[in-house]
Scaffold this active site. Structure first.
Site, PDB file in Angstrom:
ATOM      1  N   THR A 116       0.823  -1.210   0.000  1.00  0.00           N
ATOM      2  CA  THR A 116       0.000   0.000   0.000  1.00  0.00           C
ATOM      3  C   THR A 116       0.855   1.257   0.000  1.00  0.00           C
ATOM      4  OG1 THR A 116      -1.509   1.256   1.426  1.00  0.00           O
ATOM      5  CG2 THR A 116      -0.090  -0.312   2.530  1.00  0.00           C
ATOM      6  N   ASP A 117       0.267   2.354  -0.457  1.00  0.00           N
ATOM      7  CA  ASP A 117       0.968   3.653  -0.366  1.00  0.00           C
ATOM      8  C   ASP A 117       1.041   4.145   1.083  1.00  0.00           C
ATOM      9  OD1 ASP A 117      -1.727   4.296  -0.030  1.00  0.00           O
ATOM     10  OD2 ASP A 117      -1.767   5.861  -1.564  1.00  0.00           O
ATOM     11  N   GLU A 118       0.258   3.535   1.972  1.00  0.00           N
ATOM     12  CA  GLU A 118       0.243   4.021   3.363  1.00  0.00           C
ATOM     13  C   GLU A 118       1.587   3.801   4.065  1.00  0.00           C
ATOM     14  OE1 GLU A 118      -3.139   3.426   5.777  1.00  0.00           O
ATOM     15  OE2 GLU A 118      -4.547   3.569   4.115  1.00  0.00           O
ATOM     16  N   LYS A 167       2.157  -3.329   7.345  1.00  0.00           N
ATOM     17  CA  LYS A 167       2.416  -3.498   5.903  1.00  0.00           C
ATOM     18  C   LYS A 167       3.863  -3.106   5.580  1.00  0.00           C
ATOM     19  CE  LYS A 167       0.056  -4.607   2.968  1.00  0.00           C
ATOM     20  NZ  LYS A 167      -0.278  -5.941   2.408  1.00  0.00           N
ATOM     21  N   TYR A 171      -1.947  -0.504  11.088  1.00  0.00           N
ATOM     22  CA  TYR A 171      -2.069  -1.191   9.789  1.00  0.00           C
ATOM     23  C   TYR A 171      -0.864  -0.913   8.906  1.00  0.00           C
ATOM     24  CZ  TYR A 171      -3.286  -1.616   4.840  1.00  0.00           C
ATOM     25  OH  TYR A 171      -3.252  -1.902   3.491  1.00  0.00           O
TER      26      TYR A 171
HETATM   27  P1  NAD Z   1      -9.621  -7.285   2.099  1.00  0.00           P
HETATM   28  O1  NAD Z   1      -9.618  -7.014   3.562  1.00  0.00           O
HETATM   29  O2  NAD Z   1     -10.835  -6.976   1.296  1.00  0.00           O
HETATM   30  O3  NAD Z   1      -9.259  -8.817   1.820  1.00  0.00           O
HETATM   31  C1  NAD Z   1      -8.249  -9.484   2.506  1.00  0.00           C
HETATM   32  C2  NAD Z   1      -8.397 -10.960   2.218  1.00  0.00           C
HETATM   33  O4  NAD Z   1      -7.341 -11.639   2.932  1.00  0.00           O
HETATM   34  C3  NAD Z   1      -9.707 -11.562   2.720  1.00  0.00           C
HETATM   35  O5  NAD Z   1     -10.252 -12.433   1.746  1.00  0.00           O
HETATM   36  C4  NAD Z   1      -9.310 -12.339   3.964  1.00  0.00           C
HETATM   37  O6  NAD Z   1     -10.139 -13.457   4.226  1.00  0.00           O
HETATM   38  C5  NAD Z   1      -7.883 -12.761   3.626  1.00  0.00           C
HETATM   39  N1  NAD Z   1      -7.079 -13.020   4.817  1.00  0.00           N
HETATM   40  C6  NAD Z   1      -6.937 -12.232   5.912  1.00  0.00           C
HETATM   41  N2  NAD Z   1      -6.119 -12.811   6.796  1.00  0.00           N
HETATM   42  C7  NAD Z   1      -5.712 -13.987   6.250  1.00  0.00           C
HETATM   43  C8  NAD Z   1      -4.857 -15.032   6.682  1.00  0.00           C
HETATM   44  N3  NAD Z   1      -4.251 -14.994   7.871  1.00  0.00           N
HETATM   45  N4  NAD Z   1      -4.667 -16.097   5.855  1.00  0.00           N
HETATM   46  C9  NAD Z   1      -5.288 -16.158   4.656  1.00  0.00           C
HETATM   47  N5  NAD Z   1      -6.116 -15.204   4.205  1.00  0.00           N
HETATM   48  C10 NAD Z   1      -6.330 -14.126   4.993  1.00  0.00           C
HETATM   49  O7  NAD Z   1      -8.349  -6.502   1.542  1.00  0.00           O
HETATM   50  P2  NAD Z   1      -8.148  -5.745   0.136  1.00  0.00           P
HETATM   51  O8  NAD Z   1      -8.673  -4.370   0.255  1.00  0.00           O
HETATM   52  O9  NAD Z   1      -8.608  -6.632  -0.934  1.00  0.00           O
HETATM   53  O10 NAD Z   1      -6.556  -5.649   0.120  1.00  0.00           O
HETATM   54  C11 NAD Z   1      -5.777  -6.713  -0.416  1.00  0.00           C
HETATM   55  C12 NAD Z   1      -4.311  -6.361  -0.293  1.00  0.00           C
HETATM   56  O11 NAD Z   1      -4.037  -5.159  -0.995  1.00  0.00           O
HETATM   57  C13 NAD Z   1      -3.856  -6.118   1.147  1.00  0.00           C
HETATM   58  O12 NAD Z   1      -2.572  -6.648   1.289  1.00  0.00           O
HETATM   59  C14 NAD Z   1      -3.827  -4.604   1.266  1.00  0.00           C
HETATM   60  O13 NAD Z   1      -2.857  -4.193   2.218  1.00  0.00           O
HETATM   61  C15 NAD Z   1      -3.436  -4.201  -0.131  1.00  0.00           C
HETATM   62  N6  NAD Z   1      -3.932  -2.886  -0.577  1.00  0.00           N
HETATM   63  C16 NAD Z   1      -5.238  -2.540  -0.438  1.00  0.00           C
HETATM   64  C17 NAD Z   1      -5.679  -1.306  -0.934  1.00  0.00           C
HETATM   65  C18 NAD Z   1      -7.131  -0.903  -0.845  1.00  0.00           C
HETATM   66  O14 NAD Z   1      -7.448   0.242  -1.175  1.00  0.00           O
HETATM   67  N7  NAD Z   1      -8.045  -1.756  -0.455  1.00  0.00           N
HETATM   68  C19 NAD Z   1      -4.773  -0.431  -1.542  1.00  0.00           C
HETATM   69  C20 NAD Z   1      -3.428  -0.824  -1.637  1.00  0.00           C
HETATM   70  C21 NAD Z   1      -3.011  -2.054  -1.172  1.00  0.00           C
HETATM   71  O1  DAU Z   2      -4.180   3.967   0.552  1.00  0.00           O
HETATM   72  C1  DAU Z   2      -4.399   2.589   0.464  1.00  0.00           C
HETATM   73  C2  DAU Z   2      -5.250   2.113   1.624  1.00  0.00           C
HETATM   74  O2  DAU Z   2      -6.581   2.550   1.366  1.00  0.00           O
HETATM   75  C3  DAU Z   2      -5.198   0.604   1.808  1.00  0.00           C
HETATM   76  O3  DAU Z   2      -3.891   0.220   2.138  1.00  0.00           O
HETATM   77  C4  DAU Z   2      -6.178   0.161   2.899  1.00  0.00           C
HETATM   78  O4  DAU Z   2      -6.186  -1.254   2.996  1.00  0.00           O
HETATM   79  C5  DAU Z   2      -7.562   0.657   2.530  1.00  0.00           C
HETATM   80  O5  DAU Z   2      -8.488   0.318   3.551  1.00  0.00           O
HETATM   81  C6  DAU Z   2      -7.544   2.168   2.329  1.00  0.00           C
HETATM   82  O6  DAU Z   2      -7.273   2.836   3.575  1.00  0.00           O
HETATM   83  P1  DAU Z   2      -8.031   4.177   3.995  1.00  0.00           P
HETATM   84  O7  DAU Z   2      -7.925   4.355   5.457  1.00  0.00           O
HETATM   85  O8  DAU Z   2      -7.597   5.324   3.130  1.00  0.00           O
HETATM   86  O9  DAU Z   2      -9.544   3.799   3.544  1.00  0.00           O
HETATM   87  P2  DAU Z   2     -10.960   4.032   4.247  1.00  0.00           P
HETATM   88  O10 DAU Z   2     -12.003   3.683   3.242  1.00  0.00           O
HETATM   89  O11 DAU Z   2     -11.041   3.414   5.588  1.00  0.00           O
HETATM   90  O12 DAU Z   2     -10.974   5.607   4.441  1.00  0.00           O
HETATM   91  C7  DAU Z   2     -10.796   6.516   3.333  1.00  0.00           C
HETATM   92  C8  DAU Z   2     -10.774   7.928   3.890  1.00  0.00           C
HETATM   93  O13 DAU Z   2     -12.090   8.272   4.352  1.00  0.00           O
HETATM   94  C9  DAU Z   2      -9.860   8.107   5.099  1.00  0.00           C
HETATM   95  O14 DAU Z   2      -9.278   9.409   5.044  1.00  0.00           O
HETATM   96  C10 DAU Z   2     -10.811   8.016   6.292  1.00  0.00           C
HETATM   97  C11 DAU Z   2     -12.088   8.588   5.751  1.00  0.00           C
HETATM   98  N1  DAU Z   2     -13.350   8.021   6.293  1.00  0.00           N
HETATM   99  C12 DAU Z   2     -13.475   6.660   6.311  1.00  0.00           C
HETATM  100  C13 DAU Z   2     -14.632   6.079   6.762  1.00  0.00           C
HETATM  101  C14 DAU Z   2     -14.792   4.574   6.820  1.00  0.00           C
HETATM  102  C15 DAU Z   2     -14.378   8.852   6.666  1.00  0.00           C
HETATM  103  O15 DAU Z   2     -14.252  10.099   6.596  1.00  0.00           O
HETATM  104  N2  DAU Z   2     -15.542   8.287   7.110  1.00  0.00           N
HETATM  105  C16 DAU Z   2     -15.712   6.928   7.179  1.00  0.00           C
HETATM  106  O16 DAU Z   2     -16.792   6.466   7.601  1.00  0.00           O
END
Ligand code: NAD
Ligand code: DAU
Length: 356
Positions: free
Chosen positions: A134-136, A164, A160
């Site tokens: 992630t970019d985080e 990562k 989190y």
């Molecule tokens: P998600 O939470 O939707 O899915 C995670 C999946 O991993 C689920 O299916 C869960 O069952 C599985 N999982 C969790 N713990 C596990 C374990 N111990 N063993 C096996 N499986 C397990 O997450 P996502 O949003 O799809 O993110 C996927 C990946 O991409 C993550 O590594 C996250 O850090 C990264 N990522 C997410 C975002 C985003 O915006 N969602 C952006 C950048 C990177």
């Molecule tokens: O940048 C990549 C990341 O993006 C991934 O690594 C994470 O797995 C993914 O969950 C996401 O993280 P964020 O914290 O940015 O996503 P989230 O949807 O939780 O929140 C997006 C923004 O909105 C953040 O600034 C918090 C804000 N927010 C979130 C929720 C759930 C609100 O203002 N209200 C809300 O109810």
């Protein structure tokens, strides 16, 4: 035709990647997923009957089970997406993040190393371990002119992102120390179909349709760089195919938006697409917008410089934020069964009142 092993393939991004691999390529796909609260086999329903698809319910912390599936399926590459992914949950309880994101990645790396060491030389050369991050990990930006590049120093803010970042460091150490061929990608915020209802965009859509508050953390001025999930899946495929071992690639959407703008745009789309589903007594969806306490340690701005992957691998996003968000809102309007099942059975959404 290759055998892919996708950890976290029942999650939001993992399932989009699996659907892409099955629908757009000839490869075989094994999903390894423990089905945490965020894993959902319904997201794989459209491909689960395909003969090139297989699924194993395995926790990545379970080394003997990892050894078993590696021995049985003999993957040509591993794409590692399994993680605990929600920042707010990591603040409430970091231990699951330490276990899966750090210890689980360590177990997977060790299983992959042992599997790779035993391979014949030819296969060994083409094997790759792709770590999806992630970019985080870069922390946040405070001026509008800066972007995260592949050389931005790590400075994670939340439990989190710290886990990562740890996993990224482990993956690089396994390359440098043991020679395991790895590649790392760091992506911005994804959105699109099958996004779990606790994240900002699906939460806003689902709460609005239920006439519930749309929570804005703090002043709503935080900026995220949004990427449509299917564009991310294409980028991951480009990297696993053509990326250079040992490199990292930033992936982003060139779509920076303030949180409050995202919420207001969703409300406007719902006015256009779902005026007839507006809860009784509500004049405008945007009247549900409610400012709430800020997220502790809230990162101010993320923005990705994705020029390296564009230049070296020819990847650029196909969706604009406007086109991707419209598709997403339509998907949630058309697929209430997907998210209602989560709200009813599996997701304990007390935190944001989702389950009432
Ligand atoms: P998600 O939470 O939707 O899915 C995670 C999946 O991993 C689920 O299916 C869960 O069952 C599985 N999982 C969790 N713990 C596990 C374990 N111990 N063993 C096996 N499986 C397990 O997450 P996502 O949003 O799809 O993110 C996927 C990946 O991409 C993550 O590594 C996250 O850090 C990264 N990522 C997410 C975002 C985003 O915006 N969602 C952006 C950048 C990177
Ligand atoms: O940048 C990549 C990341 O993006 C991934 O690594 C994470 O797995 C993914 O969950 C996401 O993280 P964020 O914290 O940015 O996503 P989230 O949807 O939780 O929140 C997006 C923004 O909105 C953040 O600034 C918090 C804000 N927010 C979130 C929720 C759930 C609100 O203002 N209200 C809300 O109810």
């Amino acid at each position: 035709m290759k055998q892919f092993l996708i950890t976290g393939g029942a999650g939001f991004i993992g399932s989009a990647l699996v659907r892409y691999l099955i629908n757009e390529t000839d490869h075989r796909v094994l999903v390894v997923d423990k089905l945490s609260y965020a894993g959902n086999l319904a997201s794989l329903a459209s491909v689960s009957q395909n003969t090139r698809f297989a699924y194993e319910q395995v926790d990545i912390c379970d080394r003997p089970e990892l050894d078993r599936v590696l021995k049985h399926y003999k993957p040509d590459c591993i794409m590692h997406l399994a993680a605990e992914s929600h920042v707010d949950r990591s603040i409430d309880g970091p231990i699951a993040f330490i276990e899966t994101n750090i210890v689980g990645t360590y177990q997977l790396l060790e299983a992959a190393r042992s599997y790779w060491n035993a391979m014949a030389d030819e296969r060994k050369k083409s094997f790759i371990f792709h770590h999806i991050s992630t970019d985080e990990v870069f922390g946040d930006l405070h001026d509008e002119a800066s972007f995260f590049t592949e050389t931005t120093p790590y400075a994670p803010s939340s439990p989190y992102s710290a886990t990562k970042a740890s996993s990224d460091h482990l993956v690089r150490a396994w390359l440098r120390t043991y020679g395991l061929p790895v590649v790392v990608t760091n992506c911005s915020n994804n959105y699109g179909p099958c996004h779990f209802p606790e994240k900002l965009i699906p939460l806003t859509i689902i709460n609005a349709l239920a006439g519930k508050a749309l929570p804005v953390y703090g002043n709503g001025q935080q900026v995220r760089d949004w990427l449509y999930v299917e564009d991310h899946a294409r980028a991951l495929y480009a990297v696993v195919n053509s990326g250079k071992v040992g490199e990292n690639y930033n992936i982003g959407g060139h779509n920076e938006r303030k949180n409050i703008e995202v919420i207001e745009t969703i409300c406007a789309l719902l006015e256009e697409l779902a005026a007839d589903r507006k809860p009784a007594g509500l004049t405008n969806y945007r009247d549900l917008i409610t400012y709430v306490a800020d997220r502790p340690g809230h990162d101010q701005r993320y923005a990705i410089d994705a020029s390296k992957i564009a230049r070296e691998l020819g990847w650029t996003p196909q969706e604009t934020f406007e086109s991707g968000l419209r598709k997403t809102v339509i998907w949630y309007l058309d697929n209430p069964n997907w998210w209602q099942a989560i709200l009813d059975d599996r997701y304990h959404g007390e935190r944001l009142g989702l389950s009432q």
